[in-house]
Write a protein that holds these residues in place. Structure first.
Motif, mmCIF file in Angstrom:
data_model
loop_
_atom_site.group_PDB
_atom_site.id
_atom_site.type_symbol
_atom_site.label_atom_id
_atom_site.label_comp_id
_atom_site.label_asym_id
_atom_site.label_seq_id
_atom_site.Cartn_x
_atom_site.Cartn_y
_atom_site.Cartn_z
ATOM 1 N N ALA A 24 0.838 -1.207 0.000
ATOM 2 C CA ALA A 24 0.000 0.000 0.000
ATOM 3 C C ALA A 24 0.869 1.252 0.000
ATOM 4 O O ALA A 24 0.600 2.207 -0.749
ATOM 5 N N GLU A 25 1.922 1.259 0.810
ATOM 6 C CA GLU A 25 2.823 2.411 0.846
ATOM 7 C C GLU A 25 3.565 2.586 -0.470
ATOM 8 O O GLU A 25 3.785 3.705 -0.923
ATOM 9 N N THR A 26 3.940 1.484 -1.094
ATOM 10 C CA THR A 26 4.628 1.551 -2.382
ATOM 11 C C THR A 26 3.700 2.134 -3.445
ATOM 12 O O THR A 26 4.115 2.961 -4.258
ATOM 13 N N LEU A 27 2.444 1.707 -3.445
ATOM 14 C CA LEU A 27 1.490 2.161 -4.460
ATOM 15 C C LEU A 27 1.082 3.616 -4.281
ATOM 16 O O LEU A 27 0.875 4.328 -5.266
ATOM 17 N N THR A 28 0.950 4.059 -3.025
ATOM 18 C CA THR A 28 0.484 5.424 -2.770
ATOM 19 C C THR A 28 1.623 6.420 -2.660
ATOM 20 O O THR A 28 1.411 7.624 -2.813
ATOM 21 N N GLY A 29 2.824 5.934 -2.349
ATOM 22 C CA GLY A 29 3.963 6.827 -2.181
ATOM 23 C C GLY A 29 4.048 7.460 -0.806
ATOM 24 O O GLY A 29 4.847 8.373 -0.598
ATOM 25 N N HIS A 30 3.215 6.985 0.127
ATOM 26 C CA HIS A 30 3.254 7.516 1.488
ATOM 27 C C HIS A 30 2.737 6.460 2.460
ATOM 28 O O HIS A 30 2.060 5.512 2.049
ATOM 29 N N PRO A 31 3.027 6.611 3.749
ATOM 30 C CA PRO A 31 2.534 5.639 4.725
ATOM 31 C C PRO A 31 1.004 5.590 4.739
ATOM 32 O O PRO A 31 0.338 6.606 4.581
ATOM 33 N N VAL A 32 0.479 4.391 4.907
ATOM 34 C CA VAL A 32 -0.965 4.172 4.997
ATOM 35 C C VAL A 32 -1.202 3.439 6.312
ATOM 36 O O VAL A 32 -0.625 2.382 6.541
ATOM 37 N N ASP A 33 -2.036 4.009 7.175
ATOM 38 C CA ASP A 33 -2.243 3.360 8.465
ATOM 39 C C ASP A 33 -3.509 2.499 8.455
ATOM 40 O O ASP A 33 -4.425 2.753 7.691
ATOM 41 N N ALA A 34 -3.493 1.470 9.258
ATOM 42 C CA ALA A 34 -4.597 0.516 9.464
ATOM 43 C C ALA A 34 -4.763 -0.447 8.294
ATOM 44 O O ALA A 34 -4.729 -0.053 7.130
ATOM 45 N N SER A 35 -4.912 -1.715 8.631
ATOM 46 C CA SER A 35 -4.974 -2.758 7.613
ATOM 47 C C SER A 35 -6.137 -2.582 6.653
ATOM 48 O O SER A 35 -6.031 -2.887 5.468
ATOM 49 N N ALA A 36 -7.287 -2.088 7.116
ATOM 50 C CA ALA A 36 -8.423 -1.873 6.202
ATOM 51 C C ALA A 36 -8.053 -0.840 5.146
ATOM 52 O O ALA A 36 -8.431 -0.964 3.975
ATOM 53 N N ARG A 37 -7.310 0.161 5.543
ATOM 54 C CA ARG A 37 -6.880 1.182 4.577
ATOM 55 C C ARG A 37 -5.836 0.631 3.614
ATOM 56 O O ARG A 37 -5.772 1.061 2.472
ATOM 57 N N HIS A 38 -5.013 -0.322 4.065
ATOM 58 C CA HIS A 38 -4.043 -0.953 3.164
ATOM 59 C C HIS A 38 -4.796 -1.621 2.027
ATOM 60 O O HIS A 38 -4.472 -1.439 0.850
ATOM 61 N N ARG A 39 -5.800 -2.406 2.382
ATOM 62 C CA ARG A 39 -6.577 -3.134 1.376
ATOM 63 C C ARG A 39 -7.319 -2.172 0.457
ATOM 64 O O ARG A 39 -7.374 -2.378 -0.747
ATOM 65 N N GLU A 40 -7.843 -1.108 1.019
ATOM 66 C CA GLU A 40 -8.554 -0.097 0.232
ATOM 67 C C GLU A 40 -7.608 0.564 -0.774
ATOM 68 O O GLU A 40 -7.956 0.748 -1.942
ATOM 69 N N ALA A 41 -6.406 0.922 -0.339
ATOM 70 C CA ALA A 41 -5.425 1.550 -1.231
ATOM 71 C C ALA A 41 -5.030 0.598 -2.361
ATOM 72 O O ALA A 41 -4.920 1.004 -3.524
ATOM 73 N N ILE A 42 -4.834 -0.666 -2.025
ATOM 74 C CA ILE A 42 -4.473 -1.662 -3.037
ATOM 75 C C ILE A 42 -5.624 -1.855 -4.012
ATOM 76 O O ILE A 42 -5.420 -1.891 -5.238
ATOM 77 N N ASP A 43 -6.854 -1.945 -3.512
ATOM 78 C CA ASP A 43 -8.018 -2.127 -4.380
ATOM 79 C C ASP A 43 -8.225 -0.934 -5.310
ATOM 80 O O ASP A 43 -8.539 -1.106 -6.490
ATOM 81 N N ARG A 44 -8.058 0.281 -4.781
ATOM 82 C CA ARG A 44 -8.199 1.478 -5.631
ATOM 83 C C ARG A 44 -7.171 1.449 -6.758
ATOM 84 O O ARG A 44 -7.486 1.722 -7.916
ATOM 85 N N TRP A 45 -5.922 1.119 -6.407
ATOM 86 C CA TRP A 45 -4.860 1.059 -7.420
ATOM 87 C C TRP A 45 -5.185 -0.012 -8.456
ATOM 88 O O TRP A 45 -5.068 0.215 -9.651
ATOM 89 N N SER A 46 -5.625 -1.201 -8.005
ATOM 90 C CA SER A 46 -5.902 -2.292 -8.940
ATOM 91 C C SER A 46 -7.077 -2.006 -9.848
ATOM 92 O O SER A 46 -7.159 -2.563 -10.928
ATOM 93 N N ALA A 47 -8.011 -1.165 -9.405
ATOM 94 C CA ALA A 47 -9.219 -0.894 -10.188
ATOM 95 C C ALA A 47 -9.015 0.187 -11.249
ATOM 96 O O ALA A 47 -9.903 0.411 -12.072
#
Length: 136
Positions: free
Chosen positions: A88-111
């Motif tokens: 999630a941090e690699t995809l967004t370029g910044h720290p992402v807190d909380a596991s639910a937000r990790h999955r959300e960031a990954i899903d947004r990138w994949s979509a």
């Protein structure tokens, strides 16, 4: 020793870097699909998802454990969660807190329209390289 990925393997990676590398190889093997066709195509089933978050789950053993074999699921799950965070941090370029937000960031990138298996594999490998040097 590097992780050897094969779709049939009962070996389950237990470090964030190994899980990310395994996920890269998995997504290269099954491809990437978006939307309602997430599980469509040859070799794709409910236990072999062909999207980035699903590839991480498969890499961390979802649907791949062997009967009669013992796995350290606490260690594997901890490494999987760390892999989600670093991806999630690699995809967004910044720290992402909380596991639910990790999955959300990954899903947004994949979509994002036009996302490819090569894009996902590259992102996994970039995150794996970062995980090699991270202190968890």
């Amino acid at each position: 020793m590097p992780t050897r990925h094969t779709p049939e393997s009962i070996v389950i990676a237990d470090t964030p870097a190994a899980i990310l590398e395994w996920a890269a190889r998995h997504i290269e093997h099954v491809g990437i699909h978006q939307g309602p066709h997430l599980f469509a195509g040859p070799g794709r089933t409910a236990t072999l998802p062909c999207w980035p978050r699903g590839a991480l789950q498969v890499a961390a053993g979802h649907g791949r454990g062997a009967a009669g074999r013992t796995y350290d699921w606490d260690r594997i799950n901890r490494a999987r969660d760390q892999a989600f965070g670093i991806l999630a941090e690699t995809l967004t370029g910044h720290p992402v807190d909380a596991s639910a937000r990790h999955r959300e960031a990954i899903d947004r990138w994949s979509a994002e329209p036009g996302r490819t298996a090569a894009d996902a594999a590259h992102a996994f490998r970039t995150a794996a390289a970062r995980a090699e040097h991270a202190l968890f």
